[in-house]
Structures are given as structure tokens and as C-alpha cells.
Design an enzyme around this catalytic site. Structure first.
Site, PDB file in Angstrom:
ATOM      1  N   GLU A  21     -60.969   0.937  13.064  1.00 49.52           N
ATOM      2  CA  GLU A  21     -60.875  -0.347  12.372  1.00 49.52           C
ATOM      3  C   GLU A  21     -61.715  -1.451  13.019  1.00 49.52           C
ATOM      4  O   GLU A  21     -62.134  -2.377  12.331  1.00 49.52           O
ATOM      5  CB  GLU A  21     -59.416  -0.811  12.283  1.00 49.52           C
ATOM      6  CG  GLU A  21     -58.496   0.160  11.578  1.00 49.52           C
ATOM      7  CD  GLU A  21     -58.770   0.323  10.084  1.00 49.52           C
ATOM      8  OE1 GLU A  21     -59.496  -0.493   9.498  1.00 49.52           O
ATOM      9  OE2 GLU A  21     -58.254   1.289   9.515  1.00 49.52           O
ATOM     10  N   GLU A  72     -60.986  -2.918   2.447  1.00 52.21           N
ATOM     11  CA  GLU A  72     -61.632  -3.926   3.278  1.00 52.21           C
ATOM     12  C   GLU A  72     -60.741  -4.237   4.469  1.00 52.21           C
ATOM     13  O   GLU A  72     -59.555  -3.949   4.463  1.00 52.21           O
ATOM     14  CB  GLU A  72     -61.943  -5.204   2.482  1.00 52.21           C
ATOM     15  CG  GLU A  72     -60.716  -5.880   1.915  1.00 52.21           C
ATOM     16  CD  GLU A  72     -61.056  -7.106   1.083  1.00 52.21           C
ATOM     17  OE1 GLU A  72     -61.316  -8.170   1.684  1.00 52.21           O
ATOM     18  OE2 GLU A  72     -61.056  -6.994  -0.149  1.00 52.21           O
ATOM     19  N   GLY A 115     -53.510   1.554  10.321  1.00 55.25           N
ATOM     20  CA  GLY A 115     -52.742   2.674  10.864  1.00 55.25           C
ATOM     21  C   GLY A 115     -53.065   3.936  10.111  1.00 55.25           C
ATOM     22  O   GLY A 115     -53.899   3.957   9.210  1.00 55.25           O
ATOM     23  N   PRO A 127     -35.847   6.093   6.548  1.00 50.89           N
ATOM     24  CA  PRO A 127     -36.360   7.074   5.584  1.00 50.89           C
ATOM     25  C   PRO A 127     -36.958   6.458   4.319  1.00 50.89           C
ATOM     26  O   PRO A 127     -37.743   7.088   3.641  1.00 50.89           O
ATOM     27  CB  PRO A 127     -35.133   7.921   5.239  1.00 50.89           C
ATOM     28  CG  PRO A 127     -34.216   7.762   6.395  1.00 50.89           C
ATOM     29  CD  PRO A 127     -34.447   6.366   6.912  1.00 50.89           C
ATOM     30  N   GLU A 185     -57.225   4.974  15.798  1.00 46.97           N
ATOM     31  CA  GLU A 185     -57.113   4.013  14.700  1.00 46.97           C
ATOM     32  C   GLU A 185     -57.706   2.663  15.090  1.00 46.97           C
ATOM     33  O   GLU A 185     -58.385   2.023  14.289  1.00 46.97           O
ATOM     34  CB  GLU A 185     -55.654   3.847  14.271  1.00 46.97           C
ATOM     35  CG  GLU A 185     -55.097   5.031  13.518  1.00 46.97           C
ATOM     36  CD  GLU A 185     -55.704   5.217  12.133  1.00 46.97           C
ATOM     37  OE1 GLU A 185     -56.198   4.233  11.528  1.00 46.97           O
ATOM     38  OE2 GLU A 185     -55.693   6.360  11.649  1.00 46.97           O
TER      39      GLU A 185
END
Length: 186
Positions: free
Chosen positions: A70, A119, A48, A87, A66
Site C-alpha cells: 500500500e 484507490e 489489509g 463472526p 500489506e
């Protein structure tokens, strides 16, 4: 002219986290990264990153970016899962994460650790969890994604996104057997 905001309107950072599933070696697996930067440097996490205001046109665009960074995969099944906004979920400050899950065929993937990862690798799912701990609130996100996937297997055909574009009848039969096992709740 740059906008300024009074202190009471400070905004949380917006992130996307992606639970990327595949089936390999006749097991359901999830893509994990080993974080290369703090916080949680050296810990395992879901892929992410931050929404990039200058380039992402939407939250889904950020998730697709993303996913591509990846896995090298574009145009795969991608579904918004849930929004997480506690939060305290990130020690760097308040971050809101819009989580997605993706389904990819194992033979279409070229794993590539992204900008903050040391990795990237596939890890087998056991029940509704992993045998290792995850950074941030990613274990909770993963559990929700597994529950959603199992539920959707009951009433949709999304499982086809886990299959190669071409497959043999025996591969399909083994895959069907695996799907039946996945639908069994632990």
C-alpha cells in the site's frame, strides 16, 4: 497427503488490517483505500488482506507485506494492536483479523492501491474518528489505534517514526506542537 477436517473444525479466514498513520500538512492522517471489489465495493476501508499461507511466515510478515503493497515502505514502526474475531464482521464468512498500526514519515510514501483497492489516499483524523464511514468494523479498529497512539505518545518516543530522516529545527518545533495537540483527549 492433503489434510481433511470434519465439518465441526471448519476454520475462519485469517486477515491482517493495518492502520497506517502519518503527519502531513500539520495533521494526523490515516491511509484509507476505496474498495474495488465486493463486499463493500466503493466503500472506504483500512488496508489489509488475507494471510498468504504459501508466502507469509508469520502474521507480522503478512502485515509488513500489506504495508509495503500500500505504501512502498519497508522497515517502519509496526505494532500489533488487537485481534478482532466477531463472526459477523465480514459478510463473506467468519474472518479473524489481527490489526496492526504503523507509523510512517509522509515523505517516504508512494501510495499504491493494492490488489482489492480502486484507490488509496490519506484522510485527516478529527478527534477519535473520521467524517466518513468505513467498511467492516474498521471504524472501531481505527478508534482503538488512535487511542493506542495517543497513549503511547505519553510514555514512548515512537513519534520519531513520523518524522523525515532529515528535518529542520522549525519543522521539529511544529511537529512537537502537533504532538501536544494529539495528546489532548477529545
Amino acid at each position: 497427503m492433503e489434510e481433511t477436517y470434519p465439518p465441526y473444525t471448519k476454520r475462519p479466514a485469517i486477515m491482517v488490517d493495518i492502520v497506517i498513520f502519518t503527519v502531513a500538512d500539520e495533521r494526523l492522517k490515516v491511509l484509507l483505500i476505496k474498495r474495488g471489489i465486493p463486499p463493500f465495493k466503493g466503500s472506504y476501508a483500512l488496508p489489509g488482506g488475507a494471510v498468504q499461507i504459501d508466502t507469509d511466515q508469520s502474521l507480522e510478515d503478512a502485515a509488513k507485506r500489506e504495508l509495503f503493497e500500500e505504501t512502498g515502505v519497508k522497515n517502519q514502526y509496526l505494532e500489533q494492536l488487537y485481534t478482532y474475531g466477531d463472526p459477523q464482521r465480514d459478510p463473506r464468512g467468519w474472518t479473524v483479523s489481527v490489526a496492526y498500526f504503523a507509523l510512517v514519515a509522509a515523505d517516504e510514501i508512494k501510495l499504491n492501491a493494492g490488489t482489492d483497492a480502486a484507490e488509496a489516499f490519506w484522510y485527516p483524523i478529527q478527534g477519535n474518528q473520521l467524517k466518513i464511514s468505513l467498511a467492516f468494523d474498521h471504524a472501531h479498529i481505527l478508534q482503538k489505534a488512535i487511542e493506542r497512539l495517543r497513549s503511547k505518545l505519553d510514555y514512548t518516543d515512537i513519534a520519531v517514526h513520523l518524522l523525515s530522516k532529515e528535518f529542520t529545527l522549525s519543522e521539529f518545533q511544529r511537529f512537537s506542537d502537533l504532538l501536544e495537540l494529539l495528546q489532548i483527549k477529545p
